[in-house]
Design a protein around this motif. Structure first.
Motif, PDB file in Angstrom:
ATOM      1  N   SER A  42      -1.560   5.045  -5.407  1.00 55.80           N
ATOM      2  CA  SER A  42      -2.742   5.803  -4.997  1.00 55.80           C
ATOM      3  C   SER A  42      -2.308   7.220  -4.672  1.00 55.80           C
ATOM      4  CB  SER A  42      -3.401   5.208  -3.745  1.00 55.80           C
ATOM      5  OG  SER A  42      -4.045   3.996  -4.031  1.00 55.80           O
ATOM      6  N   ARG A  61       1.598   1.060  -4.003  1.00 59.43           N
ATOM      7  CA  ARG A  61       0.592   0.098  -3.555  1.00 59.43           C
ATOM      8  C   ARG A  61       1.065  -1.322  -3.844  1.00 59.43           C
ATOM      9  NH1 ARG A  61      -4.479   1.922  -2.273  1.00 59.43           N
ATOM     10  NH2 ARG A  61      -4.440  -0.097  -1.227  1.00 59.43           N
ATOM     11  N   LEU A  63      -3.884  -0.123   2.768  1.00 54.94           N
ATOM     12  CA  LEU A  63      -3.514   1.277   3.001  1.00 54.94           C
ATOM     13  C   LEU A  63      -4.597   2.032   3.771  1.00 54.94           C
ATOM     14  CD1 LEU A  63      -1.708   3.794   2.557  1.00 54.94           C
ATOM     15  CD2 LEU A  63      -2.883   4.100   0.366  1.00 54.94           C
ATOM     16  N   ASN A  81       3.400   0.706   3.216  1.00 54.50           N
ATOM     17  CA  ASN A  81       3.601   1.560   2.042  1.00 54.50           C
ATOM     18  C   ASN A  81       4.804   2.485   2.230  1.00 54.50           C
ATOM     19  OD1 ASN A  81       0.487   1.193   2.680  1.00 54.50           O
ATOM     20  ND2 ASN A  81       0.819   1.037   0.469  1.00 54.50           N
TER      21      ASN A  81
END
Length: 156
Positions: A97, A120, A126, A49
């Protein structure tokens, strides 16, 4: 009320906002700033990420319990703008997120209210990769900061 900031704490966010850049807090990391809020590409990245953004209140408040309603509203207005910018401008990004932590048991490790906004990707894991993160150099952060700055400039 539920505070853990040590005596004589030097807040890294406040120190930076007062003009003290470091290897991990460069002005080039900032993607959005107003009187209430600063948003910047985080110096610490989770493996799948890259380029996640941290949104902070410009006034020092340790956590969610103490932030004013006005500041909280301003932070989350920007959180939404950052999420939309990430979703629209990061290649292959298919969602976002947000995470906000309070107290040591809540995984807070900087004693200044802040919210993370993560890009994401399909099967990015994650939450399973929480311990698989590393600090990255400013040139890599700048790539993502420039993408987001370009997005915001195109929205004017």
């Amino acid at each position: 009320m539920f505070y853990h900031e040590p005596d004589n704490y030097i807040c890294p966010f406040c120190d930076w906002l007062s003009g003290n850049e470091t290897e991990y807090k460069q002005n080039s990391d900032i993607v959005y700033q107003n009187d209430f809020v600063t948003a910047f590409v985080s110096p610490k990245w989770w493996v799948n990420n890259p380029g996640h953004v941290i949104v902070i209140s410009n006034n020092h408040t340790e956590n969610l319990y103490g932030i004013s309603e006005k500041e909280l509203t301003e932070v989350y207005k920007v959180v939404k703008q950052i999420a939309i910018a990430i979703r629209n401008s990061y290649k292959d990004c298919t969602g976002t997120s947000t995470r906000q932590h309070n107290e040591p048991a809540g995984n807070q490790d900087v004693w200044h209210f802040h919210t993370h906004v993560f890009p994401r990707y399909e099967d990015d894991n994650l939450y399973q990769n929480h311990n698989d993160k590393q600090f990255v150099e400013s040139s890599r952060r700048k790539e993502y900061a420039d993408i987001l700055k370009g997005y915001f400039a195109s929205q004017v």
